[in-house]
Design an enzyme around this catalytic site. Structure first.
Site, PDB file in Angstrom:
ATOM      1  N   ASN A  65      37.199  34.750  37.296  1.00 26.34           N
ATOM      2  CA  ASN A  65      35.766  34.647  37.529  1.00 26.34           C
ATOM      3  C   ASN A  65      35.387  33.246  37.976  1.00 26.34           C
ATOM      4  O   ASN A  65      35.935  32.247  37.507  1.00 26.34           O
ATOM      5  CB  ASN A  65      34.929  35.125  36.335  1.00 26.34           C
ATOM      6  CG  ASN A  65      35.324  34.538  35.002  1.00 26.34           C
ATOM      7  OD1 ASN A  65      36.483  34.221  34.765  1.00 26.34           O
ATOM      8  ND2 ASN A  65      34.348  34.389  34.116  1.00 26.34           N
ATOM      9  N   GLU A  67      32.069  31.034  38.416  1.00 21.67           N
ATOM     10  CA  GLU A  67      30.636  30.929  38.112  1.00 21.67           C
ATOM     11  C   GLU A  67      29.975  29.840  38.960  1.00 21.67           C
ATOM     12  O   GLU A  67      30.644  29.123  39.702  1.00 21.67           O
ATOM     13  CB  GLU A  67      30.458  30.680  36.612  1.00 21.67           C
ATOM     14  CG  GLU A  67      31.007  31.852  35.805  1.00 21.67           C
ATOM     15  CD  GLU A  67      30.731  31.760  34.310  1.00 21.67           C
ATOM     16  OE1 GLU A  67      30.346  30.677  33.806  1.00 21.67           O
ATOM     17  OE2 GLU A  67      30.916  32.793  33.642  1.00 21.67           O
ATOM     18  N   ASN A  68      28.653  29.788  38.840  1.00 19.73           N
ATOM     19  CA  ASN A  68      27.889  28.844  39.654  1.00 19.73           C
ATOM     20  C   ASN A  68      26.623  28.448  38.908  1.00 19.73           C
ATOM     21  O   ASN A  68      26.084  29.264  38.152  1.00 19.73           O
ATOM     22  CB  ASN A  68      27.522  29.519  40.991  1.00 19.73           C
ATOM     23  CG  ASN A  68      27.027  28.529  42.020  1.00 19.73           C
ATOM     24  OD1 ASN A  68      25.862  28.153  42.016  1.00 19.73           O
ATOM     25  ND2 ASN A  68      27.909  28.091  42.878  1.00 19.73           N
ATOM     26  N   ALA A  69      26.149  27.226  39.162  1.00 15.68           N
ATOM     27  CA  ALA A  69      24.919  26.753  38.525  1.00 15.68           C
ATOM     28  C   ALA A  69      23.751  27.683  38.877  1.00 15.68           C
ATOM     29  O   ALA A  69      22.830  27.861  38.084  1.00 15.68           O
ATOM     30  CB  ALA A  69      24.619  25.323  38.960  1.00 15.68           C
ATOM     31  N   TYR A  71      23.267  30.972  38.717  1.00 17.53           N
ATOM     32  CA  TYR A  71      24.062  31.996  38.012  1.00 17.53           C
ATOM     33  C   TYR A  71      24.448  33.240  38.824  1.00 17.53           C
ATOM     34  O   TYR A  71      25.603  33.632  38.822  1.00 17.53           O
ATOM     35  CB  TYR A  71      23.353  32.427  36.720  1.00 17.53           C
ATOM     36  CG  TYR A  71      23.293  31.377  35.637  1.00 17.53           C
ATOM     37  CD1 TYR A  71      23.872  30.118  35.796  1.00 17.53           C
ATOM     38  CD2 TYR A  71      22.634  31.639  34.433  1.00 17.53           C
ATOM     39  CE1 TYR A  71      23.801  29.153  34.798  1.00 17.53           C
ATOM     40  CE2 TYR A  71      22.562  30.683  33.426  1.00 17.53           C
ATOM     41  CZ  TYR A  71      23.149  29.437  33.614  1.00 17.53           C
ATOM     42  OH  TYR A  71      23.079  28.493  32.627  1.00 17.53           O
ATOM     43  N   CYS A  76      32.729  38.051  39.487  1.00 15.26           N
ATOM     44  CA  CYS A  76      33.697  38.478  38.470  1.00 15.26           C
ATOM     45  C   CYS A  76      35.133  38.382  38.993  1.00 15.26           C
ATOM     46  O   CYS A  76      35.386  38.493  40.200  1.00 15.26           O
ATOM     47  CB  CYS A  76      33.465  39.938  38.098  1.00 15.26           C
ATOM     48  SG  CYS A  76      31.893  40.282  37.330  1.00 15.26           S
ATOM     49  N   GLU A  78      37.554  40.527  38.844  1.00 10.43           N
ATOM     50  CA  GLU A  78      38.053  41.731  39.521  1.00 10.43           C
ATOM     51  C   GLU A  78      37.721  41.700  41.009  1.00 10.43           C
ATOM     52  O   GLU A  78      38.555  42.008  41.860  1.00 10.43           O
ATOM     53  CB  GLU A  78      37.425  43.002  38.910  1.00 10.43           C
ATOM     54  CG  GLU A  78      37.814  43.262  37.476  1.00 10.43           C
ATOM     55  CD  GLU A  78      36.863  42.604  36.475  1.00 10.43           C
ATOM     56  OE1 GLU A  78      36.370  41.495  36.743  1.00 10.43           O
ATOM     57  OE2 GLU A  78      36.632  43.216  35.421  1.00 10.43           O
ATOM     58  N   CYS A 114      32.469  45.392  34.862  1.00  9.61           N
ATOM     59  CA  CYS A 114      31.047  45.701  35.069  1.00  9.61           C
ATOM     60  C   CYS A 114      30.894  46.778  36.148  1.00  9.61           C
ATOM     61  O   CYS A 114      31.836  47.090  36.884  1.00  9.61           O
ATOM     62  CB  CYS A 114      30.276  44.439  35.442  1.00  9.61           C
ATOM     63  SG  CYS A 114      30.475  43.926  37.160  1.00  9.61           S
ATOM     64  N   CYS A 117      31.828  45.764  39.791  1.00  6.73           N
ATOM     65  CA  CYS A 117      33.278  45.730  40.033  1.00  6.73           C
ATOM     66  C   CYS A 117      33.830  47.145  40.152  1.00  6.73           C
ATOM     67  O   CYS A 117      34.689  47.416  40.985  1.00  6.73           O
ATOM     68  CB  CYS A 117      33.988  44.964  38.924  1.00  6.73           C
ATOM     69  SG  CYS A 117      33.706  43.186  39.028  1.00  6.73           S
TER      70      CYS A 117
HETATM   71  N1  THU Z   1      33.174  38.844  34.052  1.00  5.55           N
HETATM   72  C1  THU Z   1      34.296  39.148  34.764  1.00  5.55           C
HETATM   73  O1  THU Z   1      34.847  38.304  35.479  1.00  5.55           O
HETATM   74  N2  THU Z   1      34.787  40.405  34.679  1.00  5.55           N
HETATM   75  C2  THU Z   1      34.306  41.372  33.835  1.00  5.55           C
HETATM   76  O2  THU Z   1      34.870  42.451  33.775  1.00  5.55           O
HETATM   77  C3  THU Z   1      33.117  41.108  33.031  1.00  5.55           C
HETATM   78  C4  THU Z   1      32.459  39.802  33.245  1.00  5.55           C
HETATM   79  C5  THU Z   1      32.687  37.466  34.105  1.00  5.55           C
HETATM   80  C6  THU Z   1      31.407  37.236  34.841  1.00  5.55           C
HETATM   81  C7  THU Z   1      30.929  35.957  34.189  1.00  5.55           C
HETATM   82  O3  THU Z   1      31.546  34.855  34.827  1.00  5.55           O
HETATM   83  C8  THU Z   1      31.441  36.041  32.767  1.00  5.55           C
HETATM   84  O4  THU Z   1      32.466  37.002  32.787  1.00  5.55           O
HETATM   85  C9  THU Z   1      30.383  36.444  31.756  1.00  5.55           C
HETATM   86  O5  THU Z   1      29.728  37.593  32.124  1.00  5.55           O
END
Ligand code: THU
Length: 165
Positions: A65, A67-69, A71, A76, A78, A114, A117
């Site tokens: 995963n 992330e970014n400031a 959000y 994700c 996947e 999620c 994904c």
């Molecule tokens: N996240 C994933 O990378 N995969 C998942 O199956 C569920 C959530 C990440 C997204 C975010 O960076 C962090 O988990 C919290 O939601």
């Protein structure tokens, strides 16, 4: 006569007791997902996830995963892995996808991708002749293997829907 009929959707999956009981293919893929997880960029949630895709040309493409400031701009694990795999090898088919995170420390449950994904997982399976296995693994020895991605999102939006419009 009843004016409606109830239906039930079922999902096939196997629970595997411990990594040592995985076949070699999924074990290798899980290792790739685990090391990808180490490299995740998750400073905001501190929830690191790793994923790895095995293609029919033997390539293993991993992702984590990001992330970014801002959000919602993050992505994700996947989808990072799947998009990387299909952007590098558009004509290869997916044989298996492994997802790994550290959930389950208290619940014993596995991480669950999620909805977005799952939508992406489904489309790639829809595009290829054979389905692919999905392994979800948490920090405890709880592993679940789904034989197909398709059942993970019932009533999904598919490319077929676009043709109906
Ligand atoms: N996240 C994933 O990378 N995969 C998942 O199956 C569920 C959530 C990440 C997204 C975010 O960076 C962090 O988990 C919290 O939601």
């Amino acid at each position: 006569m009843a004016s409606h009929r109830s239906n039930i959707v079922s999902i096939e999956f196997d629970r595997i007791a411990g990594e040592e009981n995985l076949d070699a293919e999924l074990r290798t893929l899980l290792d790739a997902a685990k090391s990808a997880r180490e490299r995740a960029y998750a400073p905001y949630s501190e929830f690191k996830v790793g994923a790895a895709v095995l293609l029919n040309n033997g390539e293993i493409i991993s992702g984590n995963n990001q992330e970014n400031a801002a959000y919602p701009s993050g992505l994700c694990a996947e989808r990072v892995a799947l998009f990387a795999a299909k952007s590098a090898f558009p004509n290869a088919t997916i044989v298996a996808l492994a997802v790994y995170t550290n959930t389950g420390e208290t619940t014993g449950e596995v991480p669950s991708p999620c909805g977005s994904c799952r939508q992406v997982m489904l489309e790639y399976e829809f595009m290829q002749p054979d389905s692919y296995r999905v392994l979800m693994a948490g920090s405890q020895d709880t592993l679940i293997v789904f034989p197909r991605a398709k059942e993970l999102l019932p009533f999904a939006f598919t490319p077929e829907e676009l043709k109906k419009a």
